[in-house]
Design a protein around this motif. Sequence first.
Motif, PDB file in Angstrom:
ATOM      1  N   ILE A   1       0.813  -1.217   0.000  1.00 30.38           N
ATOM      2  CA  ILE A   1       0.000   0.000   0.000  1.00 30.38           C
ATOM      3  C   ILE A   1       0.847   1.269   0.000  1.00 30.38           C
ATOM      4  O   ILE A   1       0.414   2.317  -0.513  1.00 30.38           O
ATOM      5  CB  ILE A   1      -0.992  -0.011   1.193  1.00 30.38           C
ATOM      6  CG1 ILE A   1      -2.124   1.005   0.939  1.00 30.38           C
ATOM      7  CG2 ILE A   1      -0.271   0.229   2.499  1.00 30.38           C
ATOM      8  CD1 ILE A   1      -2.982   0.699  -0.267  1.00 30.38           C
ATOM      9  N   GLY A   2       2.074   1.216   0.534  1.00 29.53           N
ATOM     10  CA  GLY A   2       2.938   2.399   0.518  1.00 29.53           C
ATOM     11  C   GLY A   2       3.249   2.857  -0.899  1.00 29.53           C
ATOM     12  O   GLY A   2       3.240   4.051  -1.196  1.00 29.53           O
ATOM     13  N   PHE A   3       3.530   1.900  -1.787  1.00 25.05           N
ATOM     14  CA  PHE A   3       3.776   2.240  -3.189  1.00 25.05           C
ATOM     15  C   PHE A   3       2.519   2.804  -3.838  1.00 25.05           C
ATOM     16  O   PHE A   3       2.581   3.729  -4.649  1.00 25.05           O
ATOM     17  CB  PHE A   3       4.236   1.003  -3.971  1.00 25.05           C
ATOM     18  CG  PHE A   3       5.648   0.571  -3.688  1.00 25.05           C
ATOM     19  CD1 PHE A   3       6.712   1.442  -3.870  1.00 25.05           C
ATOM     20  CD2 PHE A   3       5.925  -0.711  -3.241  1.00 25.05           C
ATOM     21  CE1 PHE A   3       8.014   1.045  -3.612  1.00 25.05           C
ATOM     22  CE2 PHE A   3       7.217  -1.118  -2.989  1.00 25.05           C
ATOM     23  CZ  PHE A   3       8.271  -0.239  -3.169  1.00 25.05           C
ATOM     24  N   VAL A   4       1.358   2.234  -3.495  1.00 22.56           N
ATOM     25  CA  VAL A   4       0.086   2.699  -4.059  1.00 22.56           C
ATOM     26  C   VAL A   4      -0.155   4.159  -3.690  1.00 22.56           C
ATOM     27  O   VAL A   4      -0.495   4.989  -4.550  1.00 22.56           O
ATOM     28  CB  VAL A   4      -1.089   1.820  -3.567  1.00 22.56           C
ATOM     29  CG1 VAL A   4      -2.425   2.381  -4.047  1.00 22.56           C
ATOM     30  CG2 VAL A   4      -0.913   0.373  -4.039  1.00 22.56           C
ATOM     31  N   GLU A   5       0.010   4.477  -2.422  1.00 20.57           N
ATOM     32  CA  GLU A   5      -0.212   5.852  -1.965  1.00 20.57           C
ATOM     33  C   GLU A   5       0.738   6.825  -2.671  1.00 20.57           C
ATOM     34  O   GLU A   5       0.320   7.899  -3.127  1.00 20.57           O
ATOM     35  CB  GLU A   5      -0.013   5.939  -0.450  1.00 20.57           C
ATOM     36  CG  GLU A   5      -1.099   5.257   0.360  1.00 20.57           C
ATOM     37  CD  GLU A   5      -0.860   5.392   1.845  1.00 20.57           C
ATOM     38  OE1 GLU A   5      -1.764   5.879   2.551  1.00 20.57           O
ATOM     39  OE2 GLU A   5       0.247   5.015   2.307  1.00 20.57           O
ATOM     40  N   THR A   6       2.012   6.463  -2.763  1.00 24.77           N
ATOM     41  CA  THR A   6       3.005   7.350  -3.368  1.00 24.77           C
ATOM     42  C   THR A   6       2.742   7.569  -4.851  1.00 24.77           C
ATOM     43  O   THR A   6       2.725   8.708  -5.336  1.00 24.77           O
ATOM     44  CB  THR A   6       4.421   6.778  -3.178  1.00 24.77           C
ATOM     45  OG1 THR A   6       4.701   6.693  -1.771  1.00 24.77           O
ATOM     46  CG2 THR A   6       5.460   7.661  -3.845  1.00 24.77           C
ATOM     47  N   GLU A   7       2.525   6.493  -5.593  1.00 24.61           N
ATOM     48  CA  GLU A   7       2.427   6.604  -7.046  1.00 24.61           C
ATOM     49  C   GLU A   7       1.088   7.169  -7.517  1.00 24.61           C
ATOM     50  O   GLU A   7       1.001   7.713  -8.619  1.00 24.61           O
ATOM     51  CB  GLU A   7       2.702   5.244  -7.684  1.00 24.61           C
ATOM     52  CG  GLU A   7       4.135   4.782  -7.437  1.00 24.61           C
ATOM     53  CD  GLU A   7       4.534   3.576  -8.259  1.00 24.61           C
ATOM     54  OE1 GLU A   7       3.955   3.371  -9.347  1.00 24.61           O
ATOM     55  OE2 GLU A   7       5.429   2.838  -7.814  1.00 24.61           O
ATOM     56  N   LEU A   8       0.056   7.053  -6.701  1.00 24.44           N
ATOM     57  CA  LEU A   8      -1.242   7.636  -7.068  1.00 24.44           C
ATOM     58  C   LEU A   8      -1.491   8.968  -6.369  1.00 24.44           C
ATOM     59  O   LEU A   8      -2.540   9.586  -6.564  1.00 24.44           O
ATOM     60  CB  LEU A   8      -2.374   6.659  -6.743  1.00 24.44           C
ATOM     61  CG  LEU A   8      -2.496   5.447  -7.675  1.00 24.44           C
ATOM     62  CD1 LEU A   8      -3.537   4.461  -7.134  1.00 24.44           C
ATOM     63  CD2 LEU A   8      -2.863   5.883  -9.089  1.00 24.44           C
ATOM     64  N   ALA A   9      -0.535   9.414  -5.549  1.00 29.66           N
ATOM     65  CA  ALA A   9      -0.631  10.692  -4.834  1.00 29.66           C
ATOM     66  C   ALA A   9      -1.893  10.772  -3.977  1.00 29.66           C
ATOM     67  O   ALA A   9      -2.668  11.722  -4.038  1.00 29.66           O
ATOM     68  CB  ALA A   9      -0.577  11.861  -5.821  1.00 29.66           C
ATOM     69  N   VAL A  10      -2.077   9.716  -3.160  1.00 33.63           N
ATOM     70  CA  VAL A  10      -3.216   9.648  -2.242  1.00 33.63           C
ATOM     71  C   VAL A  10      -2.708   9.151  -0.895  1.00 33.63           C
ATOM     72  O   VAL A  10      -1.572   8.688  -0.771  1.00 33.63           O
ATOM     73  CB  VAL A  10      -4.311   8.694  -2.765  1.00 33.63           C
ATOM     74  CG1 VAL A  10      -4.869   9.183  -4.095  1.00 33.63           C
ATOM     75  CG2 VAL A  10      -3.789   7.268  -2.897  1.00 33.63           C
ATOM     76  N   PHE A  11      -3.581   9.223   0.120  1.00 34.02           N
ATOM     77  CA  PHE A  11      -3.245   8.606   1.400  1.00 34.02           C
ATOM     78  C   PHE A  11      -4.510   8.085   2.057  1.00 34.02           C
ATOM     79  O   PHE A  11      -5.626   8.510   1.738  1.00 34.02           O
ATOM     80  CB  PHE A  11      -2.514   9.590   2.324  1.00 34.02           C
ATOM     81  CG  PHE A  11      -3.272  10.831   2.685  1.00 34.02           C
ATOM     82  CD1 PHE A  11      -4.042  10.894   3.841  1.00 34.02           C
ATOM     83  CD2 PHE A  11      -3.222  11.961   1.874  1.00 34.02           C
ATOM     84  CE1 PHE A  11      -4.733  12.049   4.189  1.00 34.02           C
ATOM     85  CE2 PHE A  11      -3.916  13.121   2.201  1.00 34.02           C
ATOM     86  CZ  PHE A  11      -4.674  13.165   3.362  1.00 34.02           C
ATOM     87  N   ILE A  12      -4.313   7.120   2.952  1.00 35.77           N
ATOM     88  CA  ILE A  12      -5.421   6.515   3.685  1.00 35.77           C
ATOM     89  C   ILE A  12      -5.300   6.939   5.137  1.00 35.77           C
ATOM     90  O   ILE A  12      -4.285   6.674   5.792  1.00 35.77           O
ATOM     91  CB  ILE A  12      -5.382   4.977   3.569  1.00 35.77           C
ATOM     92  CG1 ILE A  12      -5.565   4.553   2.112  1.00 35.77           C
ATOM     93  CG2 ILE A  12      -6.454   4.344   4.457  1.00 35.77           C
ATOM     94  CD1 ILE A  12      -5.390   3.067   1.873  1.00 35.77           C
ATOM     95  N   GLU A  13      -6.326   7.603   5.618  1.00 41.69           N
ATOM     96  CA  GLU A  13      -6.307   8.100   6.991  1.00 41.69           C
ATOM     97  C   GLU A  13      -6.931   7.098   7.944  1.00 41.69           C
ATOM     98  O   GLU A  13      -7.764   6.277   7.561  1.00 41.69           O
ATOM     99  CB  GLU A  13      -7.074   9.419   7.081  1.00 41.69           C
ATOM    100  CG  GLU A  13      -6.396  10.589   6.398  1.00 41.69           C
ATOM    101  CD  GLU A  13      -7.145  11.889   6.631  1.00 41.69           C
ATOM    102  OE1 GLU A  13      -6.810  12.583   7.593  1.00 41.69           O
ATOM    103  OE2 GLU A  13      -8.058  12.184   5.847  1.00 41.69           O
ATOM    104  N   ALA A  14      -6.561   7.174   9.207  1.00 43.54           N
ATOM    105  CA  ALA A  14      -7.143   6.328  10.242  1.00 43.54           C
ATOM    106  C   ALA A  14      -8.371   6.987  10.835  1.00 43.54           C
ATOM    107  O   ALA A  14      -8.410   8.204  11.005  1.00 43.54           O
ATOM    108  CB  ALA A  14      -6.120   6.071  11.340  1.00 43.54           C
ATOM    109  N   GLY A  15      -9.367   6.171  11.135  1.00 37.45           N
ATOM    110  CA  GLY A  15     -10.527   6.641  11.875  1.00 37.45           C
ATOM    111  C   GLY A  15     -11.391   7.654  11.164  1.00 37.45           C
ATOM    112  O   GLY A  15     -12.073   8.443  11.808  1.00 37.45           O
ATOM    113  N   LEU A  16     -11.383   7.644   9.833  1.00 34.40           N
ATOM    114  CA  LEU A  16     -12.250   8.562   9.099  1.00 34.40           C
ATOM    115  C   LEU A  16     -13.713   8.228   9.347  1.00 34.40           C
ATOM    116  O   LEU A  16     -14.096   7.072   9.467  1.00 34.40           O
ATOM    117  CB  LEU A  16     -11.979   8.474   7.594  1.00 34.40           C
ATOM    118  CG  LEU A  16     -10.712   9.162   7.082  1.00 34.40           C
ATOM    119  CD1 LEU A  16     -10.546   8.850   5.607  1.00 34.40           C
ATOM    120  CD2 LEU A  16     -10.813  10.660   7.283  1.00 34.40           C
ATOM    121  N   GLN A  17     -14.528   9.245   9.408  1.00 32.40           N
ATOM    122  CA  GLN A  17     -15.960   9.047   9.538  1.00 32.40           C
ATOM    123  C   GLN A  17     -16.620   9.189   8.173  1.00 32.40           C
ATOM    124  O   GLN A  17     -16.088   9.830   7.276  1.00 32.40           O
ATOM    125  CB  GLN A  17     -16.545  10.078  10.523  1.00 32.40           C
ATOM    126  CG  GLN A  17     -16.015   9.924  11.932  1.00 32.40           C
ATOM    127  CD  GLN A  17     -16.299   8.555  12.508  1.00 32.40           C
ATOM    128  OE1 GLN A  17     -17.432   8.082  12.444  1.00 32.40           O
ATOM    129  NE2 GLN A  17     -15.283   7.918  13.054  1.00 32.40           N
TER     130      GLN A  17
END
Length: 331
Positions: free
Chosen positions: A304-320
Amino acid sequence: MNASLESTMRVKSSTEKDFLKLSGVNAVDVGYKYVDGKRTDEICIRVHVTKKKKTVYKKEMIPAEIDGIKTDVLEGTYVPQMLSPKAIDELLSDTVKYRPLKGGISIGPDRSVGGNIFTGTLGCMVTDVATGKPLMLSNYHVMCIDNGWHVGDQMNQPSLIDMGTHADGAGTLLRAVLSSHVDGAVASINSGINSSAAIVDIGNVAGTATALLGDAVRKRGRTTLLTYGFVDGLNGTVNIDYGDGIGVKTLTSQILIRPDTTINPRFSNSGDSGSTIVNGDDKVIGLLFAGSSSAPFLTIANPIGFVETELAVFIEAGLQPNLSKGGLENE
């Protein structure tokens, strides 16, 4: 990373090119050694072949050890796990329309390729680094299908295969990448459509983590729904045939998942591409994109680290859930 695993990965990296040149070899990774079908605690270099042969030419034999590190030969051919009409009667599962949008559900492009339509899984919602807006995450081969895609292509939820129509457009393709590490794509969400941080049957994710050998994991996909497995291999270099127009691509540093057969016979199947894989702490470790149709039914995921970097996104914790607009269906 312990010293034994690190040294095994180092030797694997120095020898894998030679293995991948051999006829029938399609992947090399580092993982558990199996004896008579049973897992041992020994870590080894694993060579994956299309079919094990009773007779092997000497020049094609895999040595039992390399620099003191044992090897293993596993059987399997790995292919992208989107679903085409050829398997629809055999593999038809969650075809529900979800509003708000969630992870673990059907999604597919509004266009056809060669007269065929396709479907996969919306993995989860991610956040655009540039805008802070939520986006839908899936695979390149799910949202783009081939190299004929364009920014702005409509994404339907449910997909056309799953009885969706043009009126079920949920968003549009924003960017995509098919690289040496990632088979991924993200789509924006149409105005007026709500989205939730939750994955169906799993709940909200708690951020991301690096995959560890032996980790217990889960995923929720469009076809096999909620399944359980464990990280069986790391640092995988895999040759994947994407078909006409793209051909064979080699992806490196991949994660290999084996199903927990005490719960489910397979971890994934056609239509599950795009699922996000979470560990026991509900942290996303990978993006599912390929698997084998024969035992031991291994699944392959992008870290997932490569996915976040190459797609310029991030996954946050505890999102509502983002429920600012529109109505709710199948909450």
